[in-house]
Enzyme design. Structure first.
Site: not given
Ligand code: IPM
Ligand code: MN
Length: 351
Positions: A138, A188, A221, A245, A249
């Site tokens: 990032y 990785k 993975d 990240d 999710d």
């Molecule tokens: C998160 C989001 C952010 C990230 C985006 C909105 C830049 O997906 O907070 O997980 O990738 O960190």
């Molecule tokens: Mn995210």
């Protein structure tokens, strides 16, 4: 001793303002009959600000945020109007400038909810992902050459530092000590020998300092596969920025849905304000309908309260959420019929 805390509220775009409104109600509800007061300053930044000023935040936004004790963020982004990399840039700048290097994202299935995983219940899903939040993939480091031509080149180089890896692993070990004493590091190094080679080495160096914590590393993975197969084998998972990240999710849906998943962006040294936000984004498709799930934002408040050293208030929020969910008060994403505000009402009633 009474305390007054200054909180910057940055509702942002899409469903951000809707869920943040409920989180703020809960925060103010808690402050009643307590010796803490929260002085809230709402920052009208985001896509509407951009419509007026041609940018999503003012030039001095970091200076505006710096004096606060904490920042409560809703969500940012409205890709139909403005590319995400523009609306989201301030978010990443806040994380990096304020050295909020520990992004803590619990994936916990509350009783009364179903995971997407068949046959797994609340006893199986209680993971905390610690995402390195200040460097990795990032950092704004790269460029494009020969734009628009067939010879176009894009370079985006990740940056991993020994200091950065060590401090996030120490943070993970310390948390594992307070939990089930297991740490898994995402790597990785079989393909990325420089970056993840360094991660592996730092883990190997630190592990002997935490003999009471069982530590291991898994290639990312395999790790995503194992999250789905055997969530019960994970306690604390430490991951680089991009891996974290992705894992969070997935962690969000394992824990019952992204509408439930809270997050911190913590500066553990407290040199700067930390920021608290739901993992979900601005969800423009359901914005303005009053059906967004406010639980992730409300649980982010509980994480903020923990950071502000108000653990009993934080616990009250978690208990109220638990009671709300097990009592069946749910928005449509969880199969319920309640509105965002009605779920907020239920949490407030359960406080
Ligand atoms: C998160 C989001 C952010 C990230 C985006 C909105 C830049 O997906 O907070 O997980 O990738 O960190
Ligand atoms: Mn995210």
């Amino acid at each position: 001793m009474s305390r007054s805390l200054r909180i910057a509220v940055y509702p942002g775009d899409g469903i951000g303002p809707e869920v943040t409104a409920q989180a703020v109600r809960v925060l103010l509800g808690l402050a009643q009959n307590s010796d803490v007061t929260f002085a809230l300053t709402e920052l009208p930044w985001g896509i509407n600000y951009w419509k007026q000023h041609g940018r999503v935040v003012p030039d001095d936004f970091l200076e505006v945020l710096r004096p606060f004790d904490a920042i409560l963020l809703g969500a940012v982004g409205w890709p139909e109007l403005l590319p995400d990399y523009e609306t989201l840039a301030p978010l990443v700048q806040i994380r990096q400038t304020f050295d909020q290097y520990a992004c803590v994202r619990p994936a916990k299935l509350y009783p009364g909810l179903k995971s997407v995983l068949a046959g797994k219940g609340p006893a199986d899903i209680d993971i905390v992902v610690i995402r390195e939040n200040s460097e990795g993939e990032y950092v704004d480091n790269g460029g494009r050459l020969k734009r628009g031509t067939p010879d176009e080149v894009a370079i985006q180089t990740a940056l991993h530092t020994r200091r950065g890896i060590e401090r996030i692993l120490r943070y993970g070990f310390a948390l594992a000590r307070k939990r089930r004493k297991k740490l898994t590091m995402a790597t990785k190094s079989n393909a990325q020998r420089y970056a993840y080679g360094l991660w592996d080495e730092v883990l190997a160096e630190l592990a002997p300092q935490f003999p009471d914590v069982e530590s291991e590393r898994q290639h990312c993975d395999a790790l995503v596969m194992n999250f789905v197969r055997w969530p019960e084998r994970f306690d604390v998972v430490v991951a680089s920025n991009l891996f974290g990240d992705l894992l969070t999710d997935l962690g969000g849906v394992l824990g019952g849905g992204l509408g439930l998943a809270p997050s911190t962006n913590t500066n553990p040294e407290r040199s700067f304000p930390s920021m608290f936000e739901p993992v979900h984004g601005s969800a423009p498709d359901i914005a303005g309908k009053g059906i967004a799930n406010p639980i992730a934002a409300i649980l982010s408040v509980s994480m903020m309260l923990d950071h502000l050293e108000l653990p009993s208030l934080a616990e009250r929020v978690r208990k109220a959420v638990e009671k709300t969910l097990s009592g069946g008060a749910k928005t449509p994403d969880l199969g319920g019929k309640l509105t965002t505000e009605q779920v907020g009402d239920a949490v407030l009633a359960n406080l």
